[in-house]
Scaffold this motif. Structure first.
Motif, mmCIF file in Angstrom:
data_model
loop_
_atom_site.group_PDB
_atom_site.id
_atom_site.type_symbol
_atom_site.label_atom_id
_atom_site.label_comp_id
_atom_site.label_asym_id
_atom_site.label_seq_id
_atom_site.Cartn_x
_atom_site.Cartn_y
_atom_site.Cartn_z
ATOM 1 N N GLY A 229 0.783 -1.209 0.180
ATOM 2 C CA GLY A 229 0.095 0.221 -0.117
ATOM 3 C C GLY A 229 0.786 1.215 -0.120
ATOM 4 N N ILE A 230 0.097 2.214 -0.024
ATOM 5 C CA ILE A 230 0.889 3.504 -0.006
ATOM 6 C C ILE A 230 1.205 3.840 1.241
ATOM 7 N N ILE A 231 2.356 4.650 1.498
ATOM 8 C CA ILE A 231 2.761 5.241 2.637
ATOM 9 C C ILE A 231 2.959 6.710 2.707
ATOM 10 N N ARG A 232 2.134 7.441 3.593
ATOM 11 C CA ARG A 232 1.932 8.957 3.705
ATOM 12 C C ARG A 232 2.785 9.261 4.879
ATOM 13 N N ILE A 233 3.600 10.343 5.037
ATOM 14 C CA ILE A 233 4.378 10.772 5.966
ATOM 15 C C ILE A 233 4.158 12.286 6.154
ATOM 16 N N GLY A 234 3.965 12.519 7.501
ATOM 17 C CA GLY A 234 3.718 14.109 8.019
ATOM 18 C C GLY A 234 3.740 14.377 9.357
ATOM 19 N N LEU B 238 0.459 5.460 12.750
ATOM 20 C CA LEU B 238 1.565 5.510 13.496
ATOM 21 C C LEU B 238 1.636 6.777 13.846
ATOM 22 N N ARG B 239 1.466 7.221 15.210
ATOM 23 C CA ARG B 239 1.671 8.603 15.649
ATOM 24 C C ARG B 239 2.657 8.676 16.767
ATOM 25 N N LEU B 240 3.791 9.392 16.464
ATOM 26 C CA LEU B 240 4.989 9.463 17.140
ATOM 27 C C LEU B 240 5.189 10.501 17.800
ATOM 28 N N HIS B 241 5.288 10.503 19.178
ATOM 29 C CA HIS B 241 5.483 11.555 20.114
ATOM 30 C C HIS B 241 6.727 11.722 20.593
ATOM 31 N N GLY B 242 7.804 10.725 20.468
ATOM 32 C CA GLY B 242 8.920 10.995 20.857
ATOM 33 C C GLY B 242 9.164 9.871 22.368
ATOM 34 N N ARG B 243 10.596 9.821 22.630
ATOM 35 C CA ARG B 243 10.683 8.883 23.693
ATOM 36 C C ARG B 243 11.596 9.420 24.845
ATOM 37 N N ASN B 244 11.088 10.632 25.152
ATOM 38 C CA ASN B 244 11.874 11.523 26.028
ATOM 39 C C ASN B 244 11.517 11.103 27.346
ATOM 40 N N GLY B 245 11.550 10.351 28.166
ATOM 41 C CA GLY B 245 10.890 9.924 29.484
ATOM 42 C C GLY B 245 11.360 10.787 30.375
ATOM 43 N N ILE C 232 2.446 7.764 8.632
ATOM 44 C CA ILE C 232 3.508 7.729 9.850
ATOM 45 C C ILE C 232 3.572 9.543 9.946
ATOM 46 N N MET C 233 2.902 9.700 11.176
ATOM 47 C CA MET C 233 2.887 10.979 11.631
ATOM 48 C C MET C 233 3.731 11.326 12.941
ATOM 49 N N PHE C 234 4.398 12.460 12.661
ATOM 50 C CA PHE C 234 5.409 12.844 13.879
ATOM 51 C C PHE C 234 4.858 13.985 14.658
ATOM 52 N N ASN C 235 4.735 13.803 15.969
ATOM 53 C CA ASN C 235 3.921 14.556 16.789
ATOM 54 C C ASN C 235 5.224 15.399 17.853
ATOM 55 N N ASN C 236 6.515 15.116 17.303
ATOM 56 C CA ASN C 236 7.622 15.773 18.446
ATOM 57 C C ASN C 236 7.758 16.979 17.664
ATOM 58 N N CYS C 237 6.990 17.962 17.875
ATOM 59 C CA CYS C 237 7.076 19.192 16.975
ATOM 60 C C CYS C 237 7.961 20.017 17.418
ATOM 61 N N ARG C 238 8.472 20.230 18.613
ATOM 62 C CA ARG C 238 9.369 21.299 19.197
ATOM 63 C C ARG C 238 10.528 21.269 18.306
ATOM 64 N N ALA D 224 10.490 13.539 9.893
ATOM 65 C CA ALA D 224 9.486 13.194 8.886
ATOM 66 C C ALA D 224 10.359 13.012 7.398
ATOM 67 N N LEU D 225 11.215 14.148 7.112
ATOM 68 C CA LEU D 225 12.055 13.829 5.862
ATOM 69 C C LEU D 225 12.929 12.666 5.867
ATOM 70 N N ARG D 226 13.788 12.453 7.006
ATOM 71 C CA ARG D 226 14.462 11.391 7.213
ATOM 72 C C ARG D 226 13.668 10.156 7.240
ATOM 73 N N MET D 227 12.369 9.895 7.556
ATOM 74 C CA MET D 227 11.557 8.907 7.518
ATOM 75 C C MET D 227 11.658 8.544 6.058
ATOM 76 N N ARG D 228 11.242 9.451 5.329
ATOM 77 C CA ARG D 228 10.883 9.181 3.941
ATOM 78 C C ARG D 228 12.234 8.414 3.270
ATOM 79 N N ASP D 229 13.368 8.617 3.602
ATOM 80 C CA ASP D 229 14.506 7.977 3.315
ATOM 81 C C ASP D 229 14.355 6.706 3.497
ATOM 82 N N HIS D 230 14.148 6.503 4.741
ATOM 83 C CA HIS D 230 14.269 5.244 5.331
ATOM 84 C C HIS D 230 13.365 4.115 4.824
ATOM 85 N N CYS D 231 11.963 4.756 4.590
ATOM 86 C CA CYS D 231 10.929 3.759 3.907
ATOM 87 C C CYS D 231 11.398 3.607 2.480
#
Length: 298
Positions: free
Chosen positions: A4-9, A227-234, A272-278, A286-293
């Motif tokens: 299927g299609i992968i959309r990243i944002g 997938l909604r990615l918030h970061g892993r900064n515990g 694939i949506m990144f929420n680590n917006c700071r 998101a730009l790097r994820m495109r390369d990985h995919c």
């Protein structure tokens, strides 16, 4: 079957640090119109974060349609009252605010539970999103539930109620409490979502070895994976700082890309949506994820 299609944002295009840091927007993107145009030339999907705080106007939705390419998709976060969060009643549409008792109209922090008010909020969201739906640029209404919204039969039933409220728009749900994923509940939860055709959101957030957060459990309950990615900064979370002050390192991006590609083998679209917006981290990742995919799909 072809993948299927992968959309990243990202989960916002207006987060202040995207502008202030200079990490993503150029100096010329000083207006909302310029920023969305610039964003939509680089990504094909985004979340509307502001709809969690205040229901957009139809005029805003028309503007979003006109400023983005034909195949661009928006997802809107559900207004906070629909996910059990307290809200500022002053941000309700005027006709709904007038339905409140006078004493509640003056509050700054209010919990809404009256069915008629919740139906009114849902209807206002449906009306606001109409231009996006008509232009075929509407994705999901994102129901991001709070960490205190744990598994229970009542809460499971409420998920079905949310789907009923948003008739005409597909919903996706994100859990932030680990009780939804215990061995005793997980199969029941996923079966319920599949039966009711509700899209499950795979959440990535800090882990502490208990139920206080949701584990990273990639899964799809409809033909769409999200997938909604918030970061892993515990450490930052425990210290009171935002968890989105986290830049995913390359090995973690690689890991997430493999999961996304696996999901895309059966899902017709994977978001694939990144929420680590700071600090502009979401756009950078998101730009790097495109390369990985791309690299992993070759």
């Amino acid at each position: 079957m072809a993948p299927g299609i992968i959309r990243i944002g990202t989960c916002s295009w207006t987060e202040s640090s995207l502008i202030e840091s200079g990490a993503f927007y150029p100096r010329g993107a000083g207006t909302p119109k310029a920023r969305l145009k610039y964003y939509s030339q680089r990504f094909d999907t985004v979340e509307i974060e502001s709809s969690y705080y205040q229901i957009p106007t139809i005029e805003m939705a028309h503007a979003w349609v006109s400023r983005t390419p034909r195949n661009f998709l928006f997802h809107a976060k559900a207004f906070g009252a629909l996910t059990g969060h307290n809200i500022d009643p002053g941000r309700l549409p005027e006709h709904l605010r007038r339905m409140l008792p006078a004493v509640d109209q003056e509050k700054e922090d209010l919990h809404l539970s009256e069915p008629e008010l919740l139906k009114g909020v849902a209807q206002a969201m449906l009306e606001a999103m109409a231009p996006l739906r008509e232009a075929r640029k509407m994705g999901f209404v994102i129901f991001q539930f709070p960490p205190w919204f744990g598994f229970s039969k009542a809460n499971l039933t409420y998920l079905g109620y949310c789907k009923e409220l948003m008739t005409g728009l597909p919903i996706a749900v994100e859990f932030r409490h680990g009780s939804w994923f215990t061995a005793h509940h997980r199969d029941q939860v996923f079966a319920f979502l599949r039966e009711h055709k509700i899209t499950y959101i795979t959440c990535d957030e800090p882990q502490y070895g208990n139920l206080s957060t949701a584990p990273f459990h990639p899964e799809a309950t409809t033909g769409i994976a999200y997938l909604r990615l918030h970061g892993r900064n515990g450490d930052a979370w425990h210290g009171g700082a935002p968890t989105d002050e986290y830049l995913y390192p390359e090995p973690e991006l690689e890991e997430i890309a493999r999961h996304a590609l696996r999901l895309s083998e059966t899902a017709r679209t994977t978001f694939i949506m990144f929420n680590n917006c700071r600090c502009g981290y979401a756009a950078t990742n998101a730009l790097r994820m495109r390369d990985h995919c791309l690299r992993n799909s070759e």
